[in-house]
Design a protein around this motif. Structure first.
Motif, PDB file in Angstrom:
ATOM      1  N   GLU A 294       0.823  -1.273  -0.024  1.00 19.14           N
ATOM      2  CA  GLU A 294       0.026  -0.029   0.116  1.00 19.14           C
ATOM      3  C   GLU A 294       0.917   1.090  -0.119  1.00 19.14           C
ATOM      4  OE1 GLU A 294      -3.205   0.759   2.700  1.00 19.14           O
ATOM      5  OE2 GLU A 294      -3.257  -1.519   3.098  1.00 19.14           O
ATOM      6  N   ALA A 295       0.321   2.163  -0.509  1.00 15.64           N
ATOM      7  CA  ALA A 295       0.915   3.665  -0.190  1.00 15.64           C
ATOM      8  C   ALA A 295      -0.343   4.704  -0.014  1.00 15.64           C
ATOM      9  CB  ALA A 295       1.770   3.990  -1.502  1.00 15.64           C
ATOM     10  N   PHE A 296      -0.100   5.475   0.952  1.00 17.01           N
ATOM     11  CA  PHE A 296      -1.002   6.575   1.291  1.00 17.01           C
ATOM     12  C   PHE A 296      -0.502   7.876   1.852  1.00 17.01           C
ATOM     13  CE2 PHE A 296      -0.974   3.614   4.965  1.00 17.01           C
ATOM     14  CZ  PHE A 296      -0.752   4.590   5.988  1.00 17.01           C
ATOM     15  N   GLY A 297      -1.139   8.888   1.729  1.00 18.89           N
ATOM     16  CA  GLY A 297      -0.731  10.358   2.337  1.00 18.89           C
ATOM     17  C   GLY A 297      -1.623  10.564   3.510  1.00 18.89           C
ATOM     18  N   SER A 298      -0.933  11.426   4.494  1.00 19.27           N
ATOM     19  CA  SER A 298      -1.750  11.875   5.381  1.00 19.27           C
ATOM     20  C   SER A 298      -1.613  13.443   5.439  1.00 19.27           C
ATOM     21  CB  SER A 298      -1.101  11.273   6.894  1.00 19.27           C
ATOM     22  OG  SER A 298       0.088  11.618   7.046  1.00 19.27           O
ATOM     23  N   GLY A 299      -2.788  13.909   6.027  1.00 15.73           N
ATOM     24  CA  GLY A 299      -2.874  15.700   6.257  1.00 15.73           C
ATOM     25  C   GLY A 299      -3.998  16.099   6.664  1.00 15.73           C
ATOM     26  N   THR A 300      -4.186  17.204   6.993  1.00 14.22           N
ATOM     27  CA  THR A 300      -5.329  17.798   7.703  1.00 14.22           C
ATOM     28  C   THR A 300      -6.391  17.825   6.411  1.00 14.22           C
ATOM     29  OG1 THR A 300      -4.223  19.285   9.312  1.00 14.22           O
ATOM     30  CG2 THR A 300      -6.393  19.920   8.485  1.00 14.22           C
ATOM     31  N   ALA A 301      -6.203  18.478   5.420  1.00 14.95           N
ATOM     32  CA  ALA A 301      -6.902  18.610   4.228  1.00 14.95           C
ATOM     33  C   ALA A 301      -7.655  17.240   3.960  1.00 14.95           C
ATOM     34  CB  ALA A 301      -6.440  19.246   3.115  1.00 14.95           C
ATOM     35  N   ALA A 302      -6.891  16.424   3.403  1.00 12.59           N
ATOM     36  CA  ALA A 302      -7.476  15.036   3.133  1.00 12.59           C
ATOM     37  C   ALA A 302      -7.791  13.668   4.241  1.00 12.59           C
ATOM     38  CB  ALA A 302      -6.710  14.383   2.005  1.00 12.59           C
ATOM     39  N   VAL A 303      -6.885  14.020   5.357  1.00 11.38           N
ATOM     40  CA  VAL A 303      -7.162  13.084   6.430  1.00 11.38           C
ATOM     41  C   VAL A 303      -5.903  11.794   5.976  1.00 11.38           C
ATOM     42  CG1 VAL A 303      -8.043  11.935   7.948  1.00 11.38           C
ATOM     43  CG2 VAL A 303      -9.242  13.880   7.167  1.00 11.38           C
ATOM     44  N   ILE A 304      -6.758  11.035   5.310  1.00 10.02           N
ATOM     45  CA  ILE A 304      -5.808   9.781   4.755  1.00 10.02           C
ATOM     46  C   ILE A 304      -6.289   9.799   3.338  1.00 10.02           C
ATOM     47  CG2 ILE A 304      -5.305   7.479   4.535  1.00 10.02           C
ATOM     48  CD1 ILE A 304      -4.542   8.628   6.935  1.00 10.02           C
ATOM     49  N   SER A 305      -5.242   9.815   2.452  1.00  7.72           N
ATOM     50  CA  SER A 305      -5.355   9.849   0.810  1.00  7.72           C
ATOM     51  C   SER A 305      -4.747   8.550   0.457  1.00  7.72           C
ATOM     52  CB  SER A 305      -4.987  10.893   0.278  1.00  7.72           C
ATOM     53  OG  SER A 305      -5.148  11.076  -1.174  1.00  7.72           O
ATOM     54  N   PRO A 306      -5.556   7.453   0.011  1.00  8.32           N
ATOM     55  CA  PRO A 306      -4.657   6.387  -0.593  1.00  8.32           C
ATOM     56  C   PRO A 306      -3.973   6.649  -1.897  1.00  8.32           C
ATOM     57  CG  PRO A 306      -7.005   5.963  -0.761  1.00  8.32           C
ATOM     58  CD  PRO A 306      -6.973   7.162  -0.036  1.00  8.32           C
ATOM     59  N   VAL A 307      -2.936   6.117  -2.163  1.00 12.81           N
ATOM     60  CA  VAL A 307      -2.173   6.411  -3.751  1.00 12.81           C
ATOM     61  C   VAL A 307      -2.307   4.806  -4.297  1.00 12.81           C
ATOM     62  CG1 VAL A 307      -0.002   6.885  -4.669  1.00 12.81           C
ATOM     63  CG2 VAL A 307      -0.596   7.855  -2.491  1.00 12.81           C
ATOM     64  N   GLY A 308      -2.944   5.183  -5.722  1.00 11.06           N
ATOM     65  CA  GLY A 308      -3.028   4.104  -6.566  1.00 11.06           C
ATOM     66  C   GLY A 308      -2.005   3.750  -7.759  1.00 11.06           C
ATOM     67  N   GLU A 309      -1.320   4.814  -7.755  1.00  8.04           N
ATOM     68  CA  GLU A 309      -0.343   4.830  -8.976  1.00  8.04           C
ATOM     69  C   GLU A 309       0.868   5.852  -8.558  1.00  8.04           C
ATOM     70  OE1 GLU A 309      -1.367   4.454 -13.234  1.00  8.04           O
ATOM     71  OE2 GLU A 309      -0.231   6.359 -13.548  1.00  8.04           O
ATOM     72  N   MET A 310       2.033   5.612  -8.810  1.00  2.00           N
ATOM     73  CA  MET A 310       3.072   6.522  -8.885  1.00  2.00           C
ATOM     74  C   MET A 310       3.801   6.372 -10.031  1.00  2.00           C
ATOM     75  SD  MET A 310       4.285   5.873  -4.739  1.00  2.00           S
ATOM     76  CE  MET A 310       4.673   7.358  -4.388  1.00  2.00           C
ATOM     77  N   ARG A 311       4.251   7.457 -10.560  1.00  2.00           N
ATOM     78  CA  ARG A 311       5.235   7.558 -11.718  1.00  2.00           C
ATOM     79  C   ARG A 311       6.421   8.076 -11.596  1.00  2.00           C
ATOM     80  NH1 ARG A 311       3.679  10.122 -17.806  1.00  2.00           N
ATOM     81  NH2 ARG A 311       5.957  10.039 -18.684  1.00  2.00           N
ATOM     82  N   TYR A 312       7.749   7.380 -11.860  1.00  2.94           N
ATOM     83  CA  TYR A 312       8.888   7.969 -11.865  1.00  2.94           C
ATOM     84  C   TYR A 312       9.604   7.788 -13.325  1.00  2.94           C
ATOM     85  CZ  TYR A 312      13.783   8.422  -9.980  1.00  2.94           C
ATOM     86  OH  TYR A 312      15.068   9.065  -9.789  1.00  2.94           O
ATOM     87  N   GLY A 313       9.927   8.990 -13.972  1.00  2.83           N
ATOM     88  CA  GLY A 313      10.296   8.821 -14.879  1.00  2.83           C
ATOM     89  C   GLY A 313       9.549   8.185 -16.099  1.00  2.83           C
ATOM     90  N   ASP A 314      10.166   6.920 -16.504  1.00  3.92           N
ATOM     91  CA  ASP A 314       9.216   6.061 -17.444  1.00  3.92           C
ATOM     92  C   ASP A 314       8.515   4.988 -16.681  1.00  3.92           C
ATOM     93  OD1 ASP A 314       9.729   7.785 -19.546  1.00  3.92           O
ATOM     94  OD2 ASP A 314      11.722   6.441 -20.014  1.00  3.92           O
TER      95      ASP A 314
END
Length: 353
Positions: A294-314
């Motif tokens: 899993e990957a997810f972000g945390s912050g006041t605005a979104a609380v917990i925000s799951p991450v479905g895709e990440m792109r690094y270069g190609d």
């Protein structure tokens, strides 16, 4: 200090909860307070929301000496108004103040002033689950002076905004762009403070990411450009094997209040939790061998925000088949249930208004 109150004669109307965006509508009143070297912080007042009158030479406009915070007020099913870890936000504001050579505030006084403002604006607090009243305390340098030094005068203000979900997708996975060519902050700078310049530094890469269809930028460290730091609007977490990992605070990462909540809850639940350096190479390897769950972000605005895709270069890393994982889901429910009064506040995070 004595707080004065001037009420607006003709009150506005809060938009329907279903039509609330984020940060576009503001309540009838705001809190203001001024600082000067001879008087210190003085003239605290609640008055109708209005534009600020500033000289074109105002130092904030030229040298960026300013700080802010973001927190929320929630209304429970019984109509109770609750603040989530507000004193931690004002402690962080004071930390930012010291880093930007700005006078600190009296947290107890500001808390009472904020509660008075919230009671006055209680009808602006939305009641639908997932909505809240966003609170933006801000301090700006106000000397009309063209010269690089710390200002001698400041304005502290608090504005309020009824809000819906931070991301248009709501509590659904977002896609993240990992920046290779740009950095937001470096250790020894101002990256750990909540100041406008940090967000200005993120805009160019953020616009590039949006053109490619990504919601946010994940920043790498500014020296080696290999270690993961944070996302533009949130701290980042990864579930690798049975370990919940987040980058260690290093002086260029904002110490998020929700980040601390995630760490506290995960540890209480008996999860293996690590605050450590994690490189982009380790992340790509974990994705390749299937250990990145899993990957997810945390912050006041979104609380917990799951991450479905990440792109690094190609390289495109699809995480958890692009779906919300169980850890993110459990954390989001636990935190929001505390915020809305649906679960016991075992950590004393809630302050009632």
């Amino acid at each position: 200090m004595e707080l004065s109150i001037t009420e607006k004669k003709e009150k506005g109307t809060r938009p329907e909860d279903a039509k609330l965006a984020f940060g576009t509508t503001f309540t009838d009143h705001m809190f203001n307070m001024d600082y000067s070297i001879d008087k210190g912080w003085h003239n605290p007042r609640i008055e109708p929301f209005a534009n600020l009158v500033l000289s074109p030479a105002t130092m904030m406009l030229h040298y960026g000496q300013g700080i802010f915070e973001g927190l929320k007020a929630y209304k429970t099913e019984t109509g109770e108004i609750r603040l989530y870890r507000p004193r931690d936000n004002f402690k962080r504001l004071n930390k930012s103040a010291k880093g930007l050579c700005i006078p600190t505030i009296d947290i107890d006084f500001i808390m009472e002033s904020l509660k008075t403002l919230l009671r006055l604006e209680k009808n602006w607090i939305p009641e639908t689950p997932g909505t809240s009243l966003y609170i933006r305390p801000t301090v700006i340098a106000t000397d009309p002076y063209l010269g690089v030094r710390a200002s001698h005068t400041y304005r502290f203000f608090i504005i309020l905004s009824p809000v819906g979900a931070y991301y248009s997708a709501g509590f659904n996975p977002v896609n993240i762009w990992i920046s290779k060519d740009h950095v937001r902050a470096v250790r020894g700078g101002i990256g750990e403070f909540k100041t406008p310049g940090n967000y200005a530094a993120s805009l160019f890469a953020s616009e590039q990411a949006k053109k490619e269809g990504y919601a946010q930028v994940l920043w790498l460290d500014g020296i080696e450009r290999k270690y993961i730091e944070e996302v533009g609007a949130m701290n980042i977490f990864f579930c690798i094997n049975d370990e919940v990992v987040t980058p260690k605070l290093n002086g260029s990462i904002l110490p998020g209040i929700t980040r601390d909540s995630v760490l506290t809850l995960a540890k209480r639940w008996g999860m293996k939790v690590s605050e450590r350096k994690i490189s982009i190479d380790e992340l790509i390897k974990a994705h390749g061998d299937g250990t990145l769950k899993e990957a997810f972000g945390s912050g006041t605005a979104a609380v917990i925000s799951p991450v479905g895709e990440m792109r690094y270069g190609d390289k495109v890393l699809t995480i958890a088949d692009g779906k919300t994982g169980p850890v993110a889901m459990k954390l989001n429910k636990a935190i929001t249930d505390i915020q809305y009064g649906k679960a016991e506040d075992t950590e004393a995070w809630i302050e009632k208004v």
